[in-house]
Design a protein around this motif. Structure first.
Motif, PDB file in Angstrom:
ATOM      1  N   SER A 187      39.001  33.214  33.417  1.00 46.23           N
ATOM      2  CA  SER A 187      38.469  34.581  33.297  1.00 46.23           C
ATOM      3  C   SER A 187      38.891  35.429  34.489  1.00 46.23           C
ATOM      4  CB  SER A 187      36.942  34.542  33.177  1.00 46.23           C
ATOM      5  OG  SER A 187      36.358  33.958  34.337  1.00 46.23           O
ATOM      6  N   GLU A 188      38.952  34.847  35.675  1.00 47.88           N
ATOM      7  CA  GLU A 188      39.402  35.594  36.854  1.00 47.88           C
ATOM      8  C   GLU A 188      40.881  35.953  36.743  1.00 47.88           C
ATOM      9  OE1 GLU A 188      36.409  33.798  40.289  1.00 47.88           O
ATOM     10  OE2 GLU A 188      38.260  32.729  39.789  1.00 47.88           O
ATOM     11  N   MET A 189      41.668  35.044  36.200  1.00 46.00           N
ATOM     12  CA  MET A 189      43.099  35.295  36.059  1.00 46.00           C
ATOM     13  C   MET A 189      43.381  36.467  35.123  1.00 46.00           C
ATOM     14  SD  MET A 189      45.034  33.426  37.978  1.00 46.00           S
ATOM     15  CE  MET A 189      46.640  33.395  37.182  1.00 46.00           C
ATOM     16  N   ARG A 190      42.518  36.694  34.166  1.00 43.85           N
ATOM     17  CA  ARG A 190      42.727  37.825  33.260  1.00 43.85           C
ATOM     18  C   ARG A 190      42.652  39.161  33.995  1.00 43.85           C
ATOM     19  NH1 ARG A 190      40.250  34.202  29.574  1.00 43.85           N
ATOM     20  NH2 ARG A 190      38.116  34.884  30.060  1.00 43.85           N
ATOM     21  N   GLY A 191      41.929  39.183  35.104  1.00 47.95           N
ATOM     22  CA  GLY A 191      41.861  40.396  35.902  1.00 47.95           C
ATOM     23  C   GLY A 191      42.947  40.480  36.962  1.00 47.95           C
ATOM     24  N   ILE A 192      43.637  39.357  37.189  1.00 48.80           N
ATOM     25  CA  ILE A 192      44.657  39.310  38.230  1.00 48.80           C
ATOM     26  C   ILE A 192      46.060  39.503  37.671  1.00 48.80           C
ATOM     27  CG2 ILE A 192      45.755  37.810  39.955  1.00 48.80           C
ATOM     28  CD1 ILE A 192      43.019  36.514  40.399  1.00 48.80           C
ATOM     29  N   VAL A 193      46.334  38.906  36.513  1.00 50.43           N
ATOM     30  CA  VAL A 193      47.683  38.929  35.944  1.00 50.43           C
ATOM     31  C   VAL A 193      47.763  39.947  34.812  1.00 50.43           C
ATOM     32  CG1 VAL A 193      49.538  37.553  34.946  1.00 50.43           C
ATOM     33  CG2 VAL A 193      47.874  36.471  36.464  1.00 50.43           C
ATOM     34  N   ASP A 194      48.789  40.764  34.854  1.00 53.44           N
ATOM     35  CA  ASP A 194      49.036  41.750  33.802  1.00 53.44           C
ATOM     36  C   ASP A 194      50.358  41.397  33.121  1.00 53.44           C
ATOM     37  OD1 ASP A 194      49.507  43.952  32.198  1.00 53.44           O
ATOM     38  OD2 ASP A 194      48.860  45.410  33.702  1.00 53.44           O
ATOM     39  N   TYR A 195      50.284  41.052  31.843  1.00 48.29           N
ATOM     40  CA  TYR A 195      51.477  40.689  31.085  1.00 48.29           C
ATOM     41  C   TYR A 195      52.029  41.868  30.279  1.00 48.29           C
ATOM     42  CZ  TYR A 195      50.967  35.724  32.150  1.00 48.29           C
ATOM     43  OH  TYR A 195      50.912  34.509  32.795  1.00 48.29           O
ATOM     44  N   GLY A 196      51.628  43.069  30.622  1.00 51.32           N
ATOM     45  CA  GLY A 196      52.107  44.245  29.916  1.00 51.32           C
ATOM     46  C   GLY A 196      53.448  44.755  30.410  1.00 51.32           C
ATOM     47  N   TYR A 197      54.229  43.886  31.028  1.00 53.26           N
ATOM     48  CA  TYR A 197      55.555  44.214  31.552  1.00 53.26           C
ATOM     49  C   TYR A 197      56.533  43.120  31.115  1.00 53.26           C
ATOM     50  CZ  TYR A 197      52.762  47.132  34.765  1.00 53.26           C
ATOM     51  OH  TYR A 197      51.891  48.040  35.295  1.00 53.26           O
ATOM     52  N   PRO A 198      57.842  43.333  31.258  1.00 47.18           N
ATOM     53  CA  PRO A 198      58.804  42.272  30.912  1.00 47.18           C
ATOM     54  C   PRO A 198      58.541  40.959  31.649  1.00 47.18           C
ATOM     55  CG  PRO A 198      59.948  44.354  31.178  1.00 47.18           C
ATOM     56  CD  PRO A 198      58.524  44.592  31.612  1.00 47.18           C
ATOM     57  N   LYS A 199      58.079  41.071  32.912  1.00 44.70           N
ATOM     58  CA  LYS A 199      57.664  39.908  33.691  1.00 44.70           C
ATOM     59  C   LYS A 199      56.234  40.142  34.162  1.00 44.70           C
ATOM     60  CE  LYS A 199      62.190  38.411  35.405  1.00 44.70           C
ATOM     61  NZ  LYS A 199      62.991  38.083  36.620  1.00 44.70           N
ATOM     62  N   PRO A 200      55.492  39.075  34.454  1.00 42.68           N
ATOM     63  CA  PRO A 200      54.100  39.270  34.876  1.00 42.68           C
ATOM     64  C   PRO A 200      53.994  40.055  36.184  1.00 42.68           C
ATOM     65  CG  PRO A 200      54.776  36.984  35.172  1.00 42.68           C
ATOM     66  CD  PRO A 200      55.850  37.647  34.378  1.00 42.68           C
ATOM     67  N   HIS A 201      52.915  40.826  36.295  1.00 44.75           N
ATOM     68  CA  HIS A 201      52.586  41.533  37.525  1.00 44.75           C
ATOM     69  C   HIS A 201      51.241  41.000  38.021  1.00 44.75           C
ATOM     70  CE1 HIS A 201      55.268  45.353  37.363  1.00 44.75           C
ATOM     71  NE2 HIS A 201      55.868  44.361  36.723  1.00 44.75           N
ATOM     72  N   LEU A 202      51.101  40.962  39.352  1.00 42.33           N
ATOM     73  CA  LEU A 202      49.858  40.471  39.951  1.00 42.33           C
ATOM     74  C   LEU A 202      49.092  41.600  40.627  1.00 42.33           C
ATOM     75  CD1 LEU A 202      50.664  37.071  41.710  1.00 42.33           C
ATOM     76  CD2 LEU A 202      49.561  37.444  39.514  1.00 42.33           C
ATOM     77  N   ASN A 203      47.776  41.565  40.462  1.00 47.53           N
ATOM     78  CA  ASN A 203      46.878  42.485  41.142  1.00 47.53           C
ATOM     79  C   ASN A 203      46.335  41.764  42.378  1.00 47.53           C
ATOM     80  OD1 ASN A 203      44.776  44.136  42.016  1.00 47.53           O
ATOM     81  ND2 ASN A 203      44.219  44.752  39.933  1.00 47.53           N
ATOM     82  N   LEU A 204      47.046  41.915  43.488  1.00 45.17           N
ATOM     83  CA  LEU A 204      46.654  41.206  44.709  1.00 45.17           C
ATOM     84  C   LEU A 204      45.292  41.665  45.219  1.00 45.17           C
ATOM     85  CD1 LEU A 204      49.983  41.039  46.767  1.00 45.17           C
ATOM     86  CD2 LEU A 204      48.937  39.264  45.349  1.00 45.17           C
ATOM     87  N   ARG A 205      45.006  42.930  45.078  1.00 43.62           N
ATOM     88  CA  ARG A 205      43.708  43.424  45.583  1.00 43.62           C
ATOM     89  C   ARG A 205      42.550  42.808  44.811  1.00 43.62           C
ATOM     90  NH1 ARG A 205      44.693  49.922  46.415  1.00 43.62           N
ATOM     91  NH2 ARG A 205      46.899  49.756  46.940  1.00 43.62           N
ATOM     92  N   GLU A 206      42.710  42.633  43.504  1.00 42.51           N
ATOM     93  CA  GLU A 206      41.651  41.992  42.721  1.00 42.51           C
ATOM     94  C   GLU A 206      41.502  40.533  43.126  1.00 42.51           C
ATOM     95  OE1 GLU A 206      38.659  41.286  39.792  1.00 42.51           O
ATOM     96  OE2 GLU A 206      39.310  42.968  41.023  1.00 42.51           O
ATOM     97  N   ALA A 207      42.621  39.866  43.389  1.00 46.78           N
ATOM     98  CA  ALA A 207      42.550  38.484  43.862  1.00 46.78           C
ATOM     99  C   ALA A 207      41.813  38.406  45.190  1.00 46.78           C
ATOM    100  CB  ALA A 207      43.958  37.902  43.994  1.00 46.78           C
ATOM    101  N   VAL A 208      42.095  39.350  46.073  1.00 41.61           N
ATOM    102  CA  VAL A 208      41.397  39.405  47.363  1.00 41.61           C
ATOM    103  C   VAL A 208      39.906  39.632  47.153  1.00 41.61           C
ATOM    104  CG1 VAL A 208      41.084  40.831  49.418  1.00 41.61           C
ATOM    105  CG2 VAL A 208      43.377  40.095  48.752  1.00 41.61           C
ATOM    106  N   ARG A 209      39.569  40.583  46.301  1.00 39.33           N
ATOM    107  CA  ARG A 209      38.155  40.879  46.049  1.00 39.33           C
ATOM    108  C   ARG A 209      37.432  39.640  45.516  1.00 39.33           C
ATOM    109  NH1 ARG A 209      34.585  41.718  42.399  1.00 39.33           N
ATOM    110  NH2 ARG A 209      36.053  41.290  40.713  1.00 39.33           N
ATOM    111  N   LEU A 210      38.059  38.923  44.601  1.00 41.75           N
ATOM    112  CA  LEU A 210      37.449  37.722  44.035  1.00 41.75           C
ATOM    113  C   LEU A 210      37.254  36.641  45.089  1.00 41.75           C
ATOM    114  CD1 LEU A 210      39.378  37.591  40.647  1.00 41.75           C
ATOM    115  CD2 LEU A 210      36.912  37.914  40.906  1.00 41.75           C
ATOM    116  N   GLN A 211      38.242  36.466  45.960  1.00 38.04           N
ATOM    117  CA  GLN A 211      38.099  35.451  47.003  1.00 38.04           C
ATOM    118  C   GLN A 211      37.004  35.820  47.997  1.00 38.04           C
ATOM    119  OE1 GLN A 211      41.827  34.353  48.913  1.00 38.04           O
ATOM    120  NE2 GLN A 211      41.899  32.549  47.603  1.00 38.04           N
ATOM    121  N   LEU A 212      36.865  37.080  48.286  1.00 39.40           N
ATOM    122  CA  LEU A 212      35.789  37.499  49.188  1.00 39.40           C
ATOM    123  C   LEU A 212      34.426  37.248  48.542  1.00 39.40           C
ATOM    124  CD1 LEU A 212      37.336  40.843  50.501  1.00 39.40           C
ATOM    125  CD2 LEU A 212      37.151  38.668  51.738  1.00 39.40           C
ATOM    126  N   ALA A 213      34.336  37.489  47.240  1.00 43.31           N
ATOM    127  CA  ALA A 213      33.086  37.207  46.526  1.00 43.31           C
ATOM    128  C   ALA A 213      32.818  35.709  46.517  1.00 43.31           C
ATOM    129  CB  ALA A 213      33.159  37.755  45.111  1.00 43.31           C
TER     130      ALA A 213
END
Length: 255
Positions: A187-213
Motif C-alpha cells: 500500500s505504501e508503494m502505491r503512493g511512491i511509484v507512479d507507472y503513468g510514464y514509459p518507465k516508473p517514476h519515484l516520489n522520493l518525498r513521499e518515501a521520506v514522509r513514510l519513513q519519518l512516520a
C-alpha cells in the motif's frame, strides 16, 4: 543566496539557491558543493559568504562528504578544530547531529532530498541527505535514532523536507523499484511509484514522509517545501544539468 528559511524560536532552518556567488560555468554562481568538480577556492569563498549571512564563523559550518549511505555522525568541538581538507575525510557520512549552539549543520543536494530535524526541548538538531540509496539504506531512521540517544523524544522531533526532485522528473529502472519494495509495504508503494510514464517514476518525498512516520514522528511535525529542484532554474539539478554542476545547502542551527 538563501532561497527560503524558517524560524522556530532559537532554531533556524534554510535552503540556498544558485544565485549570489563566485563560481563560474555550470557551477554559477553560488555553488556550495566541494565534490562535483568546482574549484575549491571558489566553493570555500561561497561558503564564507553564506556564513556571513548566517552570522556564524566559517569553521562553524559543517557539511559532510556524502556517500549515499546511512552513517550518522555527531558534531562536537574536536570536529570544528580540523581543517576543511581534513573534514573531507573525517565527515564521510550522510547525516550530522549536534547539540552545539552557533554551529550550522548542512547537507549538499541537487535533487536528493534534504531533511532537517530539530528538537526544541533539548536543542538537538540534525541534517540528513536522503537520495534513493540513502532512503533504502535507512539514513532517516538512523538519524532519528541518533537524536534519541542524545535525549530526544520522538513526539518532540520535527522534520522538514526541503526542495528536491519531484516525482514527475525522477525516472528510475525496475531494479530501483525492487529496492524500495524491500523497505515499504504494498500500500505504501502505491503512493511512491507512479507507472503513468514509459518507465516508473519515484516520489522520493513521499518515501521520506513514510519513513519519518515509521520512525514515530507525528504527522503534524513533518513539513514539506513544494519546490522541485529539476523544474526550477533557481536551483541546481544534477539530473537536469549533469553531475558536474553546482549544489545547494539545506542547513539548521541553534542561534
Amino acid at each position: 543566496m538563501i532561497a527560503d528559511s524558517r524560524s522556530h524560536g532559537a532554531i533556524t532552518t534554510f535552503f540556498t539557491d544558485r544565485i549570489g556567488g563566485v563560481s563560474k560555468g555550470a557551477y554559477a554562481s553560488f555553488n556550495l558543493g566541494l565534490f562535483s568538480g568546482d574549484d575549491r577556492t571558489k566553493v570555500m569563498h561561497n561558503r564564507s559568504l553564506l556564513c556571513g549571512v548566517l552570522n556564524i564563523k566559517p569553521t562553524h559550518l559543517v557539511v559532510p562528504n556524502e556517500v549515499h549511505g546511512s552513517k550518522v555522525m555527531v558534531v562536537e568541538e574536536p570536529g570544528l578544530l580540523i581543517s576543511s581538507e581534513q573534514r573531507d575525510e573525517y565527515f564521510k557520512c550522510d547525516a550530522l547531529v549536534t547539540r552545539m549552539t552557533q554551529v550550522c549543520l548542512g547537507v549538499t543536494v541537487a535533487d536528493c532530498v534534504p531533511v532537517l530535524f530539530f528538537d526544541e526541548p533539548t536543542g538537538v538538531v540534525a541534517a540528513a541527505h536522503a537520495g534513493w540509496k540513502g532512503i533504502v539504506s535507512g539514513v532517516l531512521p538512523e538519524t532519528v535514532t541518533a537524536m534519541r540517544r542524545m535525549g530526544c523524544l520522538s513526539e518532540n522531533i520535527h522534520a522538514e523536507i526541503w526542495p528536491s526532485i519531484s516525482c514527475a522528473h525522477f525516472e528510475v529502472g525496475e531494479e530501483v523499484v525492487v529496492r524500495f519494495a524491500e523497505c515499504f509495504s504494498g500500500s505504501e508503494m502505491r503512493g511512491i511509484v507512479d507507472y503513468g510514464y514509459p518507465k516508473p517514476h519515484l516520489n522520493l518525498r513521499e518515501a521520506v514522509r513514510l519513513q519519518l512516520a515509521q520512525a514515530h514522528l507525528s504527522s503534524d511535525h513533518i513539513w514539506s517545501h513544494p519546490d522541485c529542484t529539476y523544474g526550477s532554474s533557481r536551483y541546481f539539478s544534477a539530473r537536469r544539468d549533469g553531475f558536474a554542476s553546482g549544489r545547494m545547502v539545506a542547513g539548521v542551527f541553534v542561534g
